[in-house]
Motif scaffolding. Structure first.
Motif, PDB file in Angstrom:
ATOM      1  N   LEU A 200      -7.953   3.245   1.909  1.00 55.71           N
ATOM      2  CA  LEU A 200      -8.056   2.863   0.353  1.00 55.71           C
ATOM      3  C   LEU A 200      -7.838   4.520  -0.205  1.00 55.71           C
ATOM      4  O   LEU A 200      -8.178   5.466   0.395  1.00 55.71           O
ATOM      5  N   VAL A 201      -7.082   4.425  -1.254  1.00 49.96           N
ATOM      6  CA  VAL A 201      -6.680   5.619  -1.966  1.00 49.96           C
ATOM      7  C   VAL A 201      -7.405   5.760  -3.380  1.00 49.96           C
ATOM      8  O   VAL A 201      -7.177   4.769  -4.254  1.00 49.96           O
ATOM      9  N   VAL A 202      -7.974   6.874  -3.345  1.00 53.24           N
ATOM     10  CA  VAL A 202      -8.650   6.933  -4.653  1.00 53.24           C
ATOM     11  C   VAL A 202      -8.533   8.427  -5.654  1.00 53.24           C
ATOM     12  O   VAL A 202      -7.849   9.091  -4.835  1.00 53.24           O
ATOM     13  N   GLY A 203      -8.953   8.667  -6.649  1.00 59.10           N
ATOM     14  CA  GLY A 203      -8.526   9.897  -7.410  1.00 59.10           C
ATOM     15  C   GLY A 203      -8.881   9.355  -8.955  1.00 59.10           C
ATOM     16  O   GLY A 203      -9.133   8.434  -9.407  1.00 59.10           O
ATOM     17  N   VAL A 204      -8.970  10.614  -9.617  1.00 59.50           N
ATOM     18  CA  VAL A 204      -8.938  10.593 -10.774  1.00 59.50           C
ATOM     19  C   VAL A 204      -7.735  10.361 -11.601  1.00 59.50           C
ATOM     20  O   VAL A 204      -6.582  10.178 -11.031  1.00 59.50           O
ATOM     21  N   ASN A 205      -7.732  10.063 -13.103  1.00 58.72           N
ATOM     22  CA  ASN A 205      -6.499   9.881 -13.817  1.00 58.72           C
ATOM     23  C   ASN A 205      -5.657  11.108 -13.756  1.00 58.72           C
ATOM     24  O   ASN A 205      -6.139  12.284 -13.762  1.00 58.72           O
ATOM     25  N   GLY A 206      -4.289  10.769 -13.580  1.00 60.73           N
ATOM     26  CA  GLY A 206      -3.312  11.933 -13.714  1.00 60.73           C
ATOM     27  C   GLY A 206      -2.943  12.601 -12.570  1.00 60.73           C
ATOM     28  O   GLY A 206      -2.157  13.580 -12.655  1.00 60.73           O
ATOM     29  N   THR A 207      -3.513  12.241 -11.333  1.00 56.74           N
ATOM     30  CA  THR A 207      -3.571  13.237 -10.148  1.00 56.74           C
ATOM     31  C   THR A 207      -1.799  12.644  -9.295  1.00 56.74           C
ATOM     32  O   THR A 207      -1.605  13.018  -8.338  1.00 56.74           O
ATOM     33  N   GLY A 208      -1.375  11.384  -9.924  1.00 53.14           N
ATOM     34  CA  GLY A 208      -0.285  10.968  -9.318  1.00 53.14           C
ATOM     35  C   GLY A 208      -0.692  10.092  -8.283  1.00 53.14           C
ATOM     36  O   GLY A 208       0.085   9.823  -6.982  1.00 53.14           O
ATOM     37  N   LYS A 209      -1.573   9.428  -8.245  1.00 55.49           N
ATOM     38  CA  LYS A 209      -2.167   8.498  -7.106  1.00 55.49           C
ATOM     39  C   LYS A 209      -1.608   7.313  -6.994  1.00 55.49           C
ATOM     40  O   LYS A 209      -1.233   7.298  -5.560  1.00 55.49           O
ATOM     41  N   THR A 210      -0.772   6.405  -7.810  1.00 57.83           N
ATOM     42  CA  THR A 210      -0.005   5.505  -7.411  1.00 57.83           C
ATOM     43  C   THR A 210       1.338   5.663  -6.766  1.00 57.83           C
ATOM     44  O   THR A 210       1.698   5.272  -5.879  1.00 57.83           O
ATOM     45  N   THR A 211       1.647   6.948  -7.295  1.00 52.28           N
ATOM     46  CA  THR A 211       3.166   7.594  -6.829  1.00 52.28           C
ATOM     47  C   THR A 211       2.829   7.842  -5.646  1.00 52.28           C
ATOM     48  O   THR A 211       3.551   7.658  -4.508  1.00 52.28           O
ATOM     49  N   THR A 212       1.768   8.564  -5.106  1.00 54.33           N
ATOM     50  CA  THR A 212       1.319   8.973  -4.022  1.00 54.33           C
ATOM     51  C   THR A 212       1.230   7.823  -2.744  1.00 54.33           C
ATOM     52  O   THR A 212       1.679   8.012  -1.734  1.00 54.33           O
ATOM     53  N   VAL A 213       0.806   6.609  -3.390  1.00 48.35           N
ATOM     54  CA  VAL A 213       0.610   5.427  -2.493  1.00 48.35           C
ATOM     55  C   VAL A 213       1.881   5.299  -2.019  1.00 48.35           C
ATOM     56  O   VAL A 213       2.240   4.698  -0.892  1.00 48.35           O
ATOM     57  N   GLY A 214       3.036   5.086  -2.994  1.00 51.37           N
ATOM     58  CA  GLY A 214       4.356   4.646  -2.924  1.00 51.37           C
ATOM     59  C   GLY A 214       4.851   5.607  -1.809  1.00 51.37           C
ATOM     60  O   GLY A 214       5.778   5.135  -1.171  1.00 51.37           O
ATOM     61  N   LYS A 215       4.875   6.663  -2.089  1.00 47.55           N
ATOM     62  CA  LYS A 215       5.379   7.884  -1.160  1.00 47.55           C
ATOM     63  C   LYS A 215       4.693   7.699   0.289  1.00 47.55           C
ATOM     64  O   LYS A 215       5.434   7.812   1.210  1.00 47.55           O
ATOM     65  N   LEU A 216       3.650   7.387   0.258  1.00 45.63           N
ATOM     66  CA  LEU A 216       2.841   7.231   1.711  1.00 45.63           C
ATOM     67  C   LEU A 216       3.452   5.926   2.368  1.00 45.63           C
ATOM     68  O   LEU A 216       3.576   6.027   3.545  1.00 45.63           O
ATOM     69  N   ALA A 217       3.894   4.989   1.507  1.00 43.09           N
ATOM     70  CA  ALA A 217       4.480   3.757   2.136  1.00 43.09           C
ATOM     71  C   ALA A 217       5.573   4.181   2.923  1.00 43.09           C
ATOM     72  O   ALA A 217       6.118   3.565   3.985  1.00 43.09           O
ATOM     73  N   ARG A 218       6.349   5.101   2.074  1.00 40.74           N
ATOM     74  CA  ARG A 218       7.561   5.643   2.788  1.00 40.74           C
ATOM     75  C   ARG A 218       7.508   6.360   3.982  1.00 40.74           C
ATOM     76  O   ARG A 218       8.298   6.098   5.117  1.00 40.74           O
ATOM     77  N   LYS A 310     -16.059  -6.660   4.057  1.00 40.62           N
ATOM     78  CA  LYS A 310     -16.593  -8.103   4.529  1.00 40.62           C
ATOM     79  C   LYS A 310     -15.652  -8.549   5.389  1.00 40.62           C
ATOM     80  O   LYS A 310     -16.153  -9.505   5.971  1.00 40.62           O
ATOM     81  N   GLN A 311     -14.622  -8.305   5.369  1.00 41.80           N
ATOM     82  CA  GLN A 311     -13.576  -8.990   6.411  1.00 41.80           C
ATOM     83  C   GLN A 311     -12.838  -7.930   7.232  1.00 41.80           C
ATOM     84  O   GLN A 311     -12.462  -7.951   8.317  1.00 41.80           O
ATOM     85  N   ALA A 312     -12.902  -6.566   6.779  1.00 35.94           N
ATOM     86  CA  ALA A 312     -12.278  -5.390   7.646  1.00 35.94           C
ATOM     87  C   ALA A 312     -12.854  -3.929   7.508  1.00 35.94           C
ATOM     88  O   ALA A 312     -13.233  -3.959   6.323  1.00 35.94           O
ATOM     89  N   ALA A 313     -13.115  -3.237   8.553  1.00 33.68           N
ATOM     90  CA  ALA A 313     -13.285  -1.867   8.326  1.00 33.68           C
ATOM     91  C   ALA A 313     -12.211  -1.062   7.500  1.00 33.68           C
ATOM     92  O   ALA A 313     -11.129  -1.346   7.611  1.00 33.68           O
ATOM     93  N   VAL A 314     -12.588  -0.064   6.503  1.00 34.30           N
ATOM     94  CA  VAL A 314     -11.924   0.563   5.844  1.00 34.30           C
ATOM     95  C   VAL A 314     -11.680   1.980   6.778  1.00 34.30           C
ATOM     96  O   VAL A 314     -12.492   2.707   7.014  1.00 34.30           O
ATOM     97  N   ASP A 315     -10.238   2.228   7.482  1.00 35.89           N
ATOM     98  CA  ASP A 315     -10.181   3.349   8.312  1.00 35.89           C
ATOM     99  C   ASP A 315      -9.948   4.633   7.837  1.00 35.89           C
ATOM    100  O   ASP A 315     -10.226   5.773   8.183  1.00 35.89           O
ATOM    101  N   GLU A 316      -9.380   4.530   6.418  1.00 44.97           N
ATOM    102  CA  GLU A 316      -9.060   5.954   5.709  1.00 44.97           C
ATOM    103  C   GLU A 316      -9.432   5.581   4.392  1.00 44.97           C
ATOM    104  O   GLU A 316      -9.071   4.679   3.721  1.00 44.97           O
ATOM    105  N   VAL A 317     -10.099   6.792   3.847  1.00 47.46           N
ATOM    106  CA  VAL A 317     -10.339   6.893   2.149  1.00 47.46           C
ATOM    107  C   VAL A 317      -9.777   8.202   1.990  1.00 47.46           C
ATOM    108  O   VAL A 317     -10.192   9.264   2.163  1.00 47.46           O
ATOM    109  N   LEU A 318      -8.619   8.003   1.363  1.00 47.62           N
ATOM    110  CA  LEU A 318      -7.780   9.288   0.999  1.00 47.62           C
ATOM    111  C   LEU A 318      -8.173   9.684  -0.384  1.00 47.62           C
ATOM    112  O   LEU A 318      -8.055   8.859  -1.400  1.00 47.62           O
TER     113      LEU A 318
END
Length: 396
Positions: A200-218, A310-318
């Protein structure tokens, strides 16, 4: 009947003649008419148009052979799209080393300043105050700064050396101690108990969160992991599209809602369920950026996490933080930590600030490690954090 033809016989003959002529015309038309639509193409799909296409890119796979009258083996038929070539992310190993030059340039003021102060002929109380001020300006934090100054003061007094290489070695050792190389910076992204790891990836507006998710996928694709993305940022219209584009570039599917403003918890739940069904290695959930002082938004983030569980544990909260915000990031981190159990920090824009000490301050405040750092705008400019490489970049 006086040689006259029977009227009934005449009618019968006429009917038969008409039938014969009509049949001949029909046969002629059938032999000369081109079959409607021509011969069936060997590339035609037998799937329904609405069926999902393997790979999720809306293309048909080309059969191994080449049918007579069709294009050659190196040319796709005109009516068939070719799948876009997937990008190959840069290998994970050595990314931070490769990007150390950027980090050293941005933090050169800190490293050079400390070395210059420690190499003076006379190190009096004024010099130690300057060293402490330099550390505070680098956002190291009050307690770590005092700890570092006291450790250096003791070592300089005991060893009594001004030799540059020895001073540099002492500084490196003490900086490394406060950055803490013993913290576990491993990303929990391995399948377990027959299900994918959930990040699970969280953060405030403007930190580049969605871009970070995309880069982490890579990063994960470069490690040969099967990844699935969940676009649970349903409030920003472009967020789901942006995330899907990141995924498509490396062949990673995205679960998203077609309804703007849909329930983020529902999207996150569906993404995890899909990840379980397709036996993915990792499911990453992108959440909406939120202000840490908005109680309603923060409560909703807690709901997203509870729904997933409810169906799986959250292993990482970044938690994604912008390194250039300095101590303001500390406030953000503290509030998020109250709502969800943060397991790691992602520091973005670390190459754009001379305040690398924020790494130490955040770790001390939350008791969780910095696991990833962003060092540029490129798609592969996200790297696993390494304490020794980080310190070397500061003082080199």
């Amino acid at each position: 009947m006086n040689g006259a033809l029977d009227p009934v016989l005449i009618i019968v003959v006429v009917i038969v003649a008409i039938a014969v002529i009509g049949g001949a015309l029909i046969a002629l038309v059938r032999t000369t008419r081109r079959p409607r639509g021509g011969p069936r193409s060997p590339y035609a799909s037998t799937r329904d148009a609405n069926d999902p296409v393997p790979g999720g890119v809306g293309t048909l796979e080309r059969p191994g052979g080449t049918a007579p009258g069709t294009a050659g083996p190196d040319t796709a038929p005109p009516d068939v799209e070719t799948a876009p070539e997937l990008e190959r992310p840069a290998p994970v190993g050595g990314r931070l080393v490769r990007l150390r030059d950027r980090l050293s340039r941005s933090n050169s003021t800190l490293g050079r300043g400390l070395l210059a102060l420690l190499s003076r002929e006379t190190i009096d109380e004024g010099v130690w105050e300057e060293i402490e001020e330099t550390l505070l300006l680098a956002d190291l934090g009050t307690d770590p700064s005092l700890q570092l100054v006291e450790a250096l003061r003791d070592r300089v007094r005991i060893e009594g050396t001004r030799e540059p290489e020895r001073v540099k070695a002492m500084l490196r050792e003490e900086l490394l101690r406060v950055v803490d190389p013993t913290m576990d910076r491993t990303l929990n992204t391995a399948r377990h108990d027959g299900r994918p790891a959930v990040v699970l990836v969280v953060g405030v507006n403007g930190t580049g969160k969605t871009t970070t998710v995309g880069k982490l996928a890579r990063v994960l694709v470069a490690e040969d992991k099967d990844v699935l993305l969940g676009a649970a940022d349903t409030f920003r219209a472009a967020a789901a599209e942006q995330l899907a584009t990141w995924g498509q570039r490396v062949g990673v599917p995205t679960v998203r809602s077609d309804v703007e403003g849909a329930d983020p918890a529902s999207v996150a739940y569906d993404a995890v369920r899909a990840g379980i069904e397709v036996e993915a290695d990792v499911v990453m959930i992108d959440t909406a950026g939120r202000l840490q002082n908005k109680a309603g938004l923060m409560d909703e983030l807690g709901k997203v996490k509870r729904t997933i569980e409810k169906q799986a544990a959250v292993d990482e909260v970044l938690l994604v933080l912008d390194a250039t915000t300095g101590q303001n990031g500390m406030t953000q981190a503290a509030v998020f930590a109250q709502v969800v159990n943060i397991t790691g920090i992602v520091l973005t824009k670390l190459d754009g600030t001379a305040k690398g000490g924020i790494v130490v301050a955040i770790q001390r405040a939350l008791g969780v490690p910095v696991k990833l750092v962003g060092l540029g705008e490129g798609p592969d400019d996200l790297a696993p954090f390494d304490a020794e490489d980080f310190v070397d970049a500061i003082i080199d």
